[in-house]
Design an enzyme around this catalytic site. Structure first.
Site, PDB file in Angstrom:
ATOM      1  N   LYS A  23     -14.596  -6.417  -5.661  1.00 14.46           N
ATOM      2  CA  LYS A  23     -14.797  -6.528  -4.215  1.00 14.46           C
ATOM      3  C   LYS A  23     -16.241  -6.957  -3.965  1.00 14.46           C
ATOM      4  CE  LYS A  23     -10.735  -4.723  -2.900  1.00 14.46           C
ATOM      5  NZ  LYS A  23     -10.663  -3.353  -2.365  1.00 14.46           N
TER       6      LYS A  23
ATOM      7  N   LYS B 296       0.845  -1.185   0.000  1.00 13.00           N
ATOM      8  CA  LYS B 296       0.000   0.000   0.000  1.00 13.00           C
ATOM      9  C   LYS B 296       0.890   1.248   0.000  1.00 13.00           C
ATOM     10  CE  LYS B 296      -4.176  -1.923   0.614  1.00 13.00           C
ATOM     11  NZ  LYS B 296      -5.369  -1.651  -0.203  1.00 13.00           N
TER      12      LYS B 296
END
Length: 340
Positions: free
Chosen positions: A251, A154
């Site tokens: 997702k 990230k």
């Protein structure tokens, strides 16, 4: 069917930071649908930057209890359509119900979800392990704490390249980058050649979700493939991403569950897009649902339960090489530990 609502505060192994927030605990709601002595489970996590809380999800489910408990489970897809009529604006809740319906239906009919879909687990991708944003020493420590062949990193700091250089000095693992909308088109095109040299496989969602002009420039000129996340929430977004991204990340909570996720994957494949499924920080209930999609995927990020210091559920897990290890249970294989 009987509806039972479980809520948990899932403790994390490490503080988890992305562009939007940092957290040490993940609030999670797990739906249980029961029939004929069997139970199916589905999950939705609290996501405050989308305005989603355990309280408002629980209230919405309670208001729908008579509709849910009188619904027929002739097929999970038909149940999803029935629930969508009431939850079109609440995909996280719809996802939890859809996962639970698929799980329960499989258990009632003695089949896994993927077997019912006619899929085989003979060749499936391995999952990455995610390193959240922190100081460089902390990120190195997190990586060394969990040796893995494939990491998602990230990013979204003022020193992103330095982070990757420092991590690369400690491992030969493949890297994936998730910028979480933090970069500009110019930054992406500047960083990509160096990231490629540093063993990065692709970049996930470098630009803000509505920056289509920027993504057009990136798509045409980037040294690495780019995968849509925030730009691809629901089924209608798949076609929108064609010509702007090389692939999409599905997702379940954002699209509304396994039913639409399967259609999204099939649509993306027809367009020639790479397909990834990603997780939130969630228990083994949600991870077990994601695993049913593995034969349809090129990439997967299903490490959410590994990021927890305590998991209230069990089901599909990951082995040391990042591959899914399946439960003997049918459906998605999920089960709450206190009910096991």
């Amino acid at each position: 069917m009987k509806l039972t609502i479980h809520t948990f505060q899932l403790p994390l192994r490490h503080t988890f930071s992305i562009t939007h927030e940092s957290r040490d605990v993940m609030p999670s709601l797990i739906v249980e649908l029961s029939q004929d002595g069997l139970s199916g489970f589905g999950e939705a996590t609290e996501t405050r930057y989308y305005g989603i809380t355990l309280e408002n999800m629980s209230q919405r489910l309670e208001a729908l209890r008579p509709v849910i408990e009188t619904a027929r489970l002739d097929a999970p897809e038909a149940f999803w359509e029935h629930m969508r009529a009431h939850l079109a604006d609440a995909p996280f809740i719809l996802c939890a119900l859809d996962q639970a319906a698929h799980d329960l239906y499989g258990k009632l009919h003695n089949t896994t979800v993927y077997e019912r879909w006619g899929l085989s687990m003979e060749q499936v991708p391995r999952s990455n392990y995610t390193i959240g944003m922190a100081s460089i020493p902390e990120m190195v420590s997190k990586m060394e704490d969990q040796p893995w062949p494939l990491y998602k990193i990230k990013l979204g700091t003022s020193h992103d390249l330095e982070i990757i250089k420092a991590l690369r000095a400690k491992t030969d693992a493949v890297f994936r980058i998730d910028a979480n909308t933090a970069w500009t088109a110019e930054q992406t095109l500047e960083y990509a050649p160096r990231l490629k040299e540093l063993g990065v496989e692709f970049i996930e969602q470098p630009l803000k979700a509505n920056d289509w002009e920027g993504m057009k420039q990136v798509y045409a000129n980037c040294a690495l493939p780019v995968i849509a996340d925030e730009s691809c929430h629901v089924e209608a977004d798949v076609a929108r991403c064609y010509g702007f991204f090389h692939g999409i990340n599905i997702k379940l909570m954002k699209c509304g569950g396994l039913t639409p996720a399967r259609r999204m994957a099939e649509h993306a494949k027809k367009l020639g897009l790479k397909v990834m499924a990603g997780c939130m920080t969630e228990s083994s209930v949600g991870i077990s649902a994601i695993a049913q999609l593995l034969p349809l995927l090129d990439y997967v990020d299903m490490d959410g339960a590994m990021l927890l210091s305590e998991d209230p559920a069990e089901g599909v897990s990951l082995d040391a090489n990042g591959y899914a290890s399946f439960s003997a249970r049918k459906g998605t294989g999920a089960q709450l530990k206190k009910l096991a």
